[in-house]
Design an enzyme around this catalytic site. Structure first.
Site, PDB file in Angstrom:
ATOM      1  CG  ASN A   7      21.254   3.720  24.516  1.00  0.00           C
ATOM      2  OD1 ASN A   7      22.479   3.924  24.512  1.00  0.00           O
ATOM      3  ND2 ASN A   7      20.684   2.777  23.795  1.00  0.00           N
ATOM      4  NE  ARG A  93      23.225  -0.520  24.995  1.00  0.00           N
ATOM      5  CZ  ARG A  93      23.586  -0.426  23.733  1.00  0.00           C
ATOM      6  NH1 ARG A  93      23.315   0.663  23.053  1.00  0.00           N
ATOM      7  NH2 ARG A  93      24.196  -1.428  23.147  1.00  0.00           N
ATOM      8  CG  HIS A 182      23.446  -7.384  21.205  1.00  0.00           C
ATOM      9  ND1 HIS A 182      23.804  -8.011  20.028  1.00  0.00           N
ATOM     10  CD2 HIS A 182      23.264  -6.091  20.903  1.00  0.00           C
ATOM     11  CE1 HIS A 182      23.831  -7.121  19.054  1.00  0.00           C
ATOM     12  NE2 HIS A 182      23.512  -5.940  19.560  1.00  0.00           N
ATOM     13  CG  HIS A 210      19.953  -8.665  19.571  1.00  0.00           C
ATOM     14  ND1 HIS A 210      19.137  -8.028  20.479  1.00  0.00           N
ATOM     15  CD2 HIS A 210      20.344  -7.706  18.699  1.00  0.00           C
ATOM     16  CE1 HIS A 210      19.043  -6.751  20.172  1.00  0.00           C
ATOM     17  NE2 HIS A 210      19.778  -6.523  19.081  1.00  0.00           N
ATOM     18  CG  ASN A 213      21.432  -1.549  11.780  1.00  0.00           C
ATOM     19  OD1 ASN A 213      21.584  -1.990  10.631  1.00  0.00           O
ATOM     20  ND2 ASN A 213      20.687  -0.498  12.076  1.00  0.00           N
ATOM     21  NE  ARG A 243      29.024  -3.305  14.444  1.00  0.00           N
ATOM     22  CZ  ARG A 243      28.242  -3.444  15.515  1.00  0.00           C
ATOM     23  NH1 ARG A 243      28.352  -4.487  16.296  1.00  0.00           N
ATOM     24  NH2 ARG A 243      27.345  -2.535  15.798  1.00  0.00           N
ATOM     25  CD  GLU A 386      18.970  -3.927  23.739  1.00  0.00           C
ATOM     26  OE1 GLU A 386      18.539  -3.490  22.654  1.00  0.00           O
ATOM     27  OE2 GLU A 386      20.173  -4.081  23.984  1.00  0.00           O
TER      28      GLU A 386
HETATM   29  P1  ADP Z   1      19.597  -1.707  15.970  1.00  0.00           P
HETATM   30  O1  ADP Z   1      20.653  -2.752  16.117  1.00  0.00           O
HETATM   31  O2  ADP Z   1      20.077  -0.451  15.329  1.00  0.00           O
HETATM   32  O3  ADP Z   1      18.736  -1.517  17.223  1.00  0.00           O
HETATM   33  P2  ADP Z   1      17.189  -2.937  14.887  1.00  0.00           P
HETATM   34  O4  ADP Z   1      17.046  -4.005  15.917  1.00  0.00           O
HETATM   35  O5  ADP Z   1      16.177  -1.851  14.833  1.00  0.00           O
HETATM   36  O6  ADP Z   1      18.643  -2.319  14.876  1.00  0.00           O
HETATM   37  O7  ADP Z   1      17.212  -3.685  13.471  1.00  0.00           O
HETATM   38  C1  ADP Z   1      17.478  -3.000  12.289  1.00  0.00           C
HETATM   39  C2  ADP Z   1      17.367  -3.992  11.135  1.00  0.00           C
HETATM   40  O8  ADP Z   1      16.074  -4.609  11.160  1.00  0.00           O
HETATM   41  C3  ADP Z   1      17.539  -3.337   9.775  1.00  0.00           C
HETATM   42  O9  ADP Z   1      18.331  -4.160   8.942  1.00  0.00           O
HETATM   43  C4  ADP Z   1      16.109  -3.322   9.255  1.00  0.00           C
HETATM   44  O10 ADP Z   1      16.066  -3.371   7.863  1.00  0.00           O
HETATM   45  C5  ADP Z   1      15.581  -4.607   9.842  1.00  0.00           C
HETATM   46  N1  ADP Z   1      14.117  -4.646   9.805  1.00  0.00           N
HETATM   47  C6  ADP Z   1      13.236  -3.847  10.441  1.00  0.00           C
HETATM   48  N2  ADP Z   1      11.971  -4.154  10.067  1.00  0.00           N
HETATM   49  C7  ADP Z   1      12.075  -5.164   9.181  1.00  0.00           C
HETATM   50  C8  ADP Z   1      11.128  -5.933   8.418  1.00  0.00           C
HETATM   51  N3  ADP Z   1       9.811  -5.712   8.499  1.00  0.00           N
HETATM   52  N4  ADP Z   1      11.621  -6.915   7.614  1.00  0.00           N
HETATM   53  C9  ADP Z   1      12.933  -7.137   7.498  1.00  0.00           C
HETATM   54  N5  ADP Z   1      13.873  -6.453   8.187  1.00  0.00           N
HETATM   55  C10 ADP Z   1      13.443  -5.486   9.007  1.00  0.00           C
END
Ligand code: ADP
Length: 405
Positions: A7, A93, A182, A210, A213, A243, A386
Site C-alpha cells: 500500500n 492497493r 473503501h 466503514h 479516519n 474532512r 483490506e
Molecule cells: P484509517 O482510516 O487511518 O485506517 P482507522 O480505521 O485506524 O483509520 O481508524 C482511526 C480512528 O479510529 C481514529 O479516530 C481513532 O481514534 C479511532 N479509534 C481507534 N480505536 C478506538 C477506540 N478504542 N475507541 C474509539 N475510537 C477508536
C-alpha cells in the site's frame, strides 16, 4: 506460495506478506518518511512455529525504490522470504480506477498507463500507488503485480446513484460522477456479514459503515454496491477525521468571496482542517470521547454531528434498499466505539433496528452481533481486513489469468 501486499502512499509504503494457503500474515510493517532526512523501517514477522518478532531501523529512505529494497532485504534477513520465486503475486492497493476498472487487474503496460491517466481524479493517491507498482515491476519482473482498486466494487452503482445533477458534458467530457471509495473494505465486510447470516452474498441487502479516519457508508443490494457516500473524491458523505463530508457547495463560493480563499486554500480547509478536527480541535475519536465525558461541549457536538450523519445515511440507504438484512460497523471507530454505534442506531426501533446494549458495550473483539435477539435487522461489528482481501484477490486474478503475467 506467498503473496505480498503493498500500500504505497506519497511518503510511506505499508506491507503485509501472506502465506497463500492458510492466509497467515507472516510479516508486516511499513517504511515511512520516504524522501525526508530521517526515515524509518518497521517490521513484525514470524517464522513457522517461531515467536512473533519485531524490528525497527531509523534510516534515510530517498525513494520508493529504496523503500521496497528495504522491505525485501528485511523479509530475506528475517527468513520469511528466501527467494522471490516464492511470491505468487504482489497485490497493490490503487485508490482510483475510474470507470475503467471493475475488478482486480493484472498489471501490464496498458494498465500502468490507465492508472497514470486516472491520476487527474486522485492526484494525491494514484501517483504514489503507481510508484509502488513501477518499482515492483522493475525489481521483480517475474512476479505478477495485481492492482486492486478502492473504486472497483462501486462500479455496479446505477447511473441514478452515480450521476450528479450538473450539466451532462461534465460527466461525458470531464468524468465528473460518484465513484466511491473503501470498496475493498465494504466488499470484504459485506461477504463476511453474508457468511455470518448464513446467506449467499448475492442474496444479501446490507448497509456497511466503514468508520475510520476516512469514513463511508455503502448500500449493498443483492451483493452489489448500489450507492455509496463518498463521491467523485473521498471528501463527500460522512463526517471524517479532518474532512467535512456533505456540505452545501455554495459555501465554497461564499468563502472564496468573503475570505478571498483560492482553490488550494479551500481544498486544505475542507480536506485537512474540517471534520472532527475542525469541530473540536482533535481528530482522534478516543480523545474526543474522553473530552466529551469530561464535559467538553465542542467534543460532544462533534460526536453528535458524526452520529446524526451516520443515522441519516442508514435511513437513506434503508429506503433505497427496501429491505435490510444487516448493518455492519467496521474501521477503527466502527469496530471500537460503542458510543458512536449506540447513537447512530438510537431511535431506529421502528425500522427494526434494536441494539443489545450489553453486547454493544462488551469489550469483545472480532466478528460479533450487537443487535438484540428481536431486532429484525442484524447489527454486526466486523473488523475489516483490506490487506487480506487484496492478497486473496491478487492471487485469484493471477489464477484466472492462467498463472502467467
Ligand atoms: P484509517 O482510516 O487511518 O485506517 P482507522 O480505521 O485506524 O483509520 O481508524 C482511526 C480512528 O479510529 C481514529 O479516530 C481513532 O481514534 C479511532 N479509534 C481507534 N480505536 C478506538 C477506540 N478504542 N475507541 C474509539 N475510537 C477508536
Amino acid at each position: 506460495m506467498k503473496v505480498l501486499v503493498l500500500n504505497s502512499g506519497s511518503s510511506s509504503i505499508k506491507f503485509q506478506l501472506f502465506e497463500g494457503t492458510g492466509w497467515q500474515v507472516i510479516a508486516s510493517g511499513a517504511v515511512s518518511r520516504i524522501g525526508e532526512a530521517e526515515g524509518e523501517v518497521e517490521y513484525t514477522w514470524q517464522v513457522p512455529d517461531g515467536p512473533m518478532q519485531t524490528g525497527r531501523q531509523g534510516i534515510a529512505i530517498p525513494s520508493h525504490q529504496d523503500g521496497i529494497d528495504h522491505i525485501i532485504a528485511g523479509l530475506r534477513a528475517a527468513g520469511v522470504l528466501a527467494d522471490l520465486a516464492e511470491l505468487a503475486a504482489i497485490g497493490h492497493r490503487v485508490v482510483h480506477g475510474g470507470e475503467r476498472f471493475h475488478r482486480p487487474t493484472l498489471v501490464d503496460d496498458a494498465v500502468v498507463e490507465a492508472i497514470r491517466e486516472m491520476s487527474a481524479l486522485a492526484p494525491l493517491h494514484n501517483p504514489a500507488n503507481l510508484d509502488g507498482i513501477l518499482v515492483a515491476r522493475r525489481l521483480f519482473p517475474q512476479v505478477p503485480s495485481v492492482a486492486v482498486f478502492d473504486t472497483a466494487f462501486h462500479q455496479t452503482m446505477p447511473r441514478t446513484a452515480y450521476r450528479y445533477a450538473i450539466p451532462e458534458y461534465l460527466y461525458t467530457r470531464y468524468r465528473v460522477r460518484r465513484y466511491g471509495f473503501h470498496g475493498t473494505s465494504h466488499h470484504y465486510v459485506g461477504e463476511r456479514a453474508a457468511a455470518l447470516l448464513g446467506l449467499a452474498f448475492d442474496q444479501c441487502n446490507l448497509i456497511t459503515l466503514h468508520l475510520g479516519n476516512g469514513a463511508s457508508a455503502t448500500a449493498i443490494g443483492a451483493g452489489r454496491s448500489i450507492d455509496t457516500s463518498m463521491g467523485m473524491t473521498p471528501l463527500e458523505g460522512l463526517v471524517m477525521g479532518t474532512r467535512c463530508g456533505d456540505i452545501d457547495p455554495a459555501i465554497l463560493f461564499y468563502l472564496a468571496d468573503q475570505l478571498g480563499l483560492n482553490e488550494p486554500a479551500l481544498d486544505d480547509l475542507l480536506n485537512r482542517q474540517s471534520g472532527l478536527l475542525g469541530l473540536c480541535g482533535v481528530n482522534d475519536m478516543r480523545e474526543i470521547q474522553r473530552r466529551a465525558a469530561d464535559g467538553d461541549d465542542a467534543a460532544e457536538l462533534a460526536i453528535g454531528i458524526t452520529a446524526q450523519r451516520i443515522k441519516k445515511y442508514i435511513g437513506a440507504y434503508y429506503a433505497e434498499l427496501g429491505r435490510v438484512d444487516a448493518i455492519v460497523f467496521t474501521g477503527g471507530i466502527g469496530e471500537n466505539d460503542a458510543n458512536i454505534r449506540r447513537r447512530s442506531c438510537a431511535g431506529l426501533e421502528n425500522l427494526g433496528i434494536r441494539l443489545d446494549e450489553g453486547a454493544n458495550q462488551s469489550s469483545a473483539r472480532g466478528e460479533r452481533t450487537i443487535s438484540a435477539a428481536d431486532s429484525r435487522v442484524r447489527v454486526l461489528v466486523i473488523p475489516t481486513n483490506e490487506e487480506l482481501a487484496i492478497a486473496r484477490q491478487a492471487l485469484a486474478a493471477v489464477a484466472a489469468a492462467g498463472g502467467d503475467s
